[in-house]
Scaffold this motif. Structure first.
Motif, PDB file in Angstrom:
ATOM      1  N   ALA A 159     -17.690   0.201 -70.297  1.00 34.63           N
ATOM      2  CA  ALA A 159     -17.060  -0.162 -68.838  1.00 34.63           C
ATOM      3  C   ALA A 159     -17.805  -1.424 -68.498  1.00 34.63           C
ATOM      4  O   ALA A 159     -17.120  -1.384 -67.463  1.00 34.63           O
ATOM      5  CB  ALA A 159     -18.490   1.650 -68.063  1.00 34.63           C
ATOM      6  N   LEU A 160     -18.511  -2.389 -68.435  1.00 32.85           N
ATOM      7  CA  LEU A 160     -18.817  -2.896 -67.939  1.00 32.85           C
ATOM      8  C   LEU A 160     -17.927  -3.994 -68.637  1.00 32.85           C
ATOM      9  O   LEU A 160     -16.825  -4.970 -67.270  1.00 32.85           O
ATOM     10  CB  LEU A 160     -20.324  -3.791 -68.427  1.00 32.85           C
ATOM     11  CG  LEU A 160     -20.271  -5.035 -67.823  1.00 32.85           C
ATOM     12  CD1 LEU A 160     -20.515  -5.089 -65.617  1.00 32.85           C
ATOM     13  CD2 LEU A 160     -21.854  -4.934 -67.882  1.00 32.85           C
ATOM     14  N   SER A 161     -17.457  -4.043 -69.808  1.00 35.38           N
ATOM     15  CA  SER A 161     -15.913  -5.489 -70.100  1.00 35.38           C
ATOM     16  C   SER A 161     -14.702  -4.624 -69.274  1.00 35.38           C
ATOM     17  O   SER A 161     -13.993  -5.298 -68.815  1.00 35.38           O
ATOM     18  CB  SER A 161     -15.979  -5.204 -71.084  1.00 35.38           C
ATOM     19  OG  SER A 161     -15.021  -4.077 -71.984  1.00 35.38           O
ATOM     20  N   THR A 162     -14.496  -3.408 -68.605  1.00 32.78           N
ATOM     21  CA  THR A 162     -13.767  -2.522 -68.175  1.00 32.78           C
ATOM     22  C   THR A 162     -13.610  -3.783 -66.312  1.00 32.78           C
ATOM     23  O   THR A 162     -12.118  -4.170 -66.083  1.00 32.78           O
ATOM     24  CB  THR A 162     -13.246  -1.433 -68.000  1.00 32.78           C
ATOM     25  OG1 THR A 162     -13.069  -1.062 -68.982  1.00 32.78           O
ATOM     26  CG2 THR A 162     -12.339  -0.666 -66.559  1.00 32.78           C
ATOM     27  N   GLU A 163     -14.343  -3.232 -66.091  1.00 33.06           N
ATOM     28  CA  GLU A 163     -14.927  -4.009 -64.515  1.00 33.06           C
ATOM     29  C   GLU A 163     -15.009  -5.719 -64.940  1.00 33.06           C
ATOM     30  O   GLU A 163     -13.746  -6.332 -63.270  1.00 33.06           O
ATOM     31  CB  GLU A 163     -16.192  -4.023 -64.474  1.00 33.06           C
ATOM     32  CG  GLU A 163     -16.841  -2.627 -63.734  1.00 33.06           C
ATOM     33  CD  GLU A 163     -17.944  -3.057 -62.738  1.00 33.06           C
ATOM     34  OE1 GLU A 163     -17.823  -3.001 -62.501  1.00 33.06           O
ATOM     35  OE2 GLU A 163     -18.528  -1.128 -63.100  1.00 33.06           O
ATOM     36  N   ALA A 164     -14.524  -5.931 -66.214  1.00 30.65           N
ATOM     37  CA  ALA A 164     -14.737  -7.048 -65.738  1.00 30.65           C
ATOM     38  C   ALA A 164     -13.431  -7.872 -66.157  1.00 30.65           C
ATOM     39  O   ALA A 164     -12.402  -8.799 -66.058  1.00 30.65           O
ATOM     40  CB  ALA A 164     -15.364  -8.073 -67.610  1.00 30.65           C
ATOM     41  N   LEU A 165     -12.305  -6.506 -66.936  1.00 27.62           N
ATOM     42  CA  LEU A 165     -10.642  -6.958 -66.893  1.00 27.62           C
ATOM     43  C   LEU A 165     -10.449  -6.935 -65.384  1.00 27.62           C
ATOM     44  O   LEU A 165      -9.618  -7.312 -64.892  1.00 27.62           O
ATOM     45  CB  LEU A 165     -10.434  -5.725 -67.857  1.00 27.62           C
ATOM     46  CG  LEU A 165     -10.114  -6.426 -68.926  1.00 27.62           C
ATOM     47  CD1 LEU A 165      -9.925  -4.919 -69.629  1.00 27.62           C
ATOM     48  CD2 LEU A 165      -8.757  -7.042 -69.332  1.00 27.62           C
ATOM     49  N   GLY A 166     -11.183  -5.898 -64.567  1.00 27.37           N
ATOM     50  CA  GLY A 166     -10.580  -6.065 -63.259  1.00 27.37           C
ATOM     51  C   GLY A 166     -10.689  -7.142 -62.722  1.00 27.37           C
ATOM     52  O   GLY A 166      -9.613  -7.538 -61.508  1.00 27.37           O
ATOM     53  N   PHE A 167     -11.817  -7.537 -62.488  1.00 24.84           N
ATOM     54  CA  PHE A 167     -12.144  -9.260 -62.347  1.00 24.84           C
ATOM     55  C   PHE A 167     -11.066  -9.739 -62.449  1.00 24.84           C
ATOM     56  O   PHE A 167     -10.442 -10.297 -61.735  1.00 24.84           O
ATOM     57  CB  PHE A 167     -13.339  -9.811 -62.259  1.00 24.84           C
ATOM     58  CG  PHE A 167     -14.058 -10.663 -61.837  1.00 24.84           C
ATOM     59  CD1 PHE A 167     -14.710 -10.638 -60.710  1.00 24.84           C
ATOM     60  CD2 PHE A 167     -13.732 -11.681 -62.252  1.00 24.84           C
ATOM     61  CE1 PHE A 167     -15.279 -12.220 -60.174  1.00 24.84           C
ATOM     62  CE2 PHE A 167     -13.817 -13.087 -62.156  1.00 24.84           C
ATOM     63  CZ  PHE A 167     -14.892 -13.657 -60.293  1.00 24.84           C
ATOM     64  N   ALA A 168     -11.001 -10.302 -64.238  1.00 23.99           N
ATOM     65  CA  ALA A 168      -9.796 -10.942 -64.557  1.00 23.99           C
ATOM     66  C   ALA A 168      -8.059 -11.269 -63.890  1.00 23.99           C
ATOM     67  O   ALA A 168      -7.829 -11.880 -64.257  1.00 23.99           O
ATOM     68  CB  ALA A 168     -10.474 -10.840 -66.042  1.00 23.99           C
TER      69      ALA A 168
END
Length: 295
Positions: A159-168
């Motif tokens: 889930a956290l890498s999904t948030e990182a994806l959104g940021f990126a």
């Protein structure tokens, strides 16, 4: 420069050259988001004065602190003359001062090394501690940011890498550049009867499953940011090593604070911790906002 709503961008300064690099990066990020920039310096001397009593150098040190903040504000104005910039000298040690500053911030920007770092450390202790606990994404700057190259983001399906994806994705759109979504994986093993045995024997099937993991993670964000070109890379290897290699050609690398393999008590996972120390350029570390509030 973030998917989190905040009222301003914060940059921490301590008088080092690395902090001025952070000021310039923070000014560019704030100007791009149409947000004000807040320059913060943690002034430690009153903590000693409380124990030892006021000393003659106290006034001089306070003046020096005010001057270095003023220098940082002036440096930010060189990046964008119209940018609203404020500066503050806050009594306290750097980590708690900066953590308090992130509570309503969109982004915190730090230099990778400060004046207090030991020469053998690759990243200063303040950057490590704040990256692990901040209430907003943290951008750790190494030198001047390069103007070319893609935004690289590590994806592990958590889930956290999904948030990182959104940021990126948001950052790639702002920079008008390509997003490279990287998913690194290794064959799981088990130690049985003195031997290390693989738990996966069909390599093609395992590779296809990892490719699906990445494609599914990227799909929704690609729909939200159709203007961002995306390259998906599934790489067999240790995630930290792969991301460090990818960072050499990137103008920004993005990671989640921890992923699927992190222990519950860890605030900063082993991959993000290693990449923080060895990335070849600016690194953004993204945490769950709700998780940040608990720690």
């Amino acid at each position: 420069m973030t998917t989190r709503t905040g009222a301003f961008v914060v940059v921490g300064v301590d008088g080092s050259a690395s902090a001025l690099d952070a000021v310039r990066a923070g000014a560019r990020a704030a100007a791009a988001q149409h947000l004000p920039l807040r320059v913060v310096h943690a002034f430690v001397w009153p903590l000693y004065a409380t124990v030892q009593g006021p000393l003659p150098t106290d006034v001089g040190l306070r003046r020096e602190a005010d001057e270095l903040v003023a220098e940082a504000v002036a440096e930010a104005k060189k990046v964008s003359a119209d940018l609203p910039v404020t500066g503050a000298v806050v009594d306290g040690t750097p980590t708690p001062v900066l953590l308090r500053a992130t509570r309503d911030a969109a982004l915190l920007v730090l230099g990778h090394r400060g004046l207090g770092g030991f020469t053998e450390l690759l990243v200063g202790s303040t950057a490590v501690q704040v990256s692990a606990r901040a209430d907003c994404p943290v951008l750790v700057v190494r030198g001047e940011s390069r103007a070319d190259g893609p935004v690289v983001v590590g994806v592990d399906g958590s889930a956290l890498s999904t948030e990182a994806l959104g940021f990126a994705f948001a950052e790639a759109a702002r920079r008008d550049t390509t997003l490279v979504a990287v998913h690194a994986w290794q064959i799981p093993t088990s130690f049985i009867a003195g031997e290390v045995l693989p738990l996966v024997y069909d390599l093609d099937a395992a590779t296809a499953a990892e490719e699906r993991t990445l494609a599914e993670a990227v799909a929704g964000w690609s729909e939200r940011y159709p203007e961002v070109p995306v390259r998906q890379r599934v790489v067999y290897g240790a995630p930290a090593r792969v991301l460090i290699e990818e960072s050499a050609a990137a103008q920004l690398t993005v990671v989640g604070a921890h992923g699927r393999g992190a222990l519950g008590g860890m605030l900063l996972g082993s991959v993000s911790h290693t990449v923080l120390h060895h990335a070849k350029g600016p690194l953004a570390i993204v945490r769950h906002q709700a998780e940040s509030r608990k720690n």
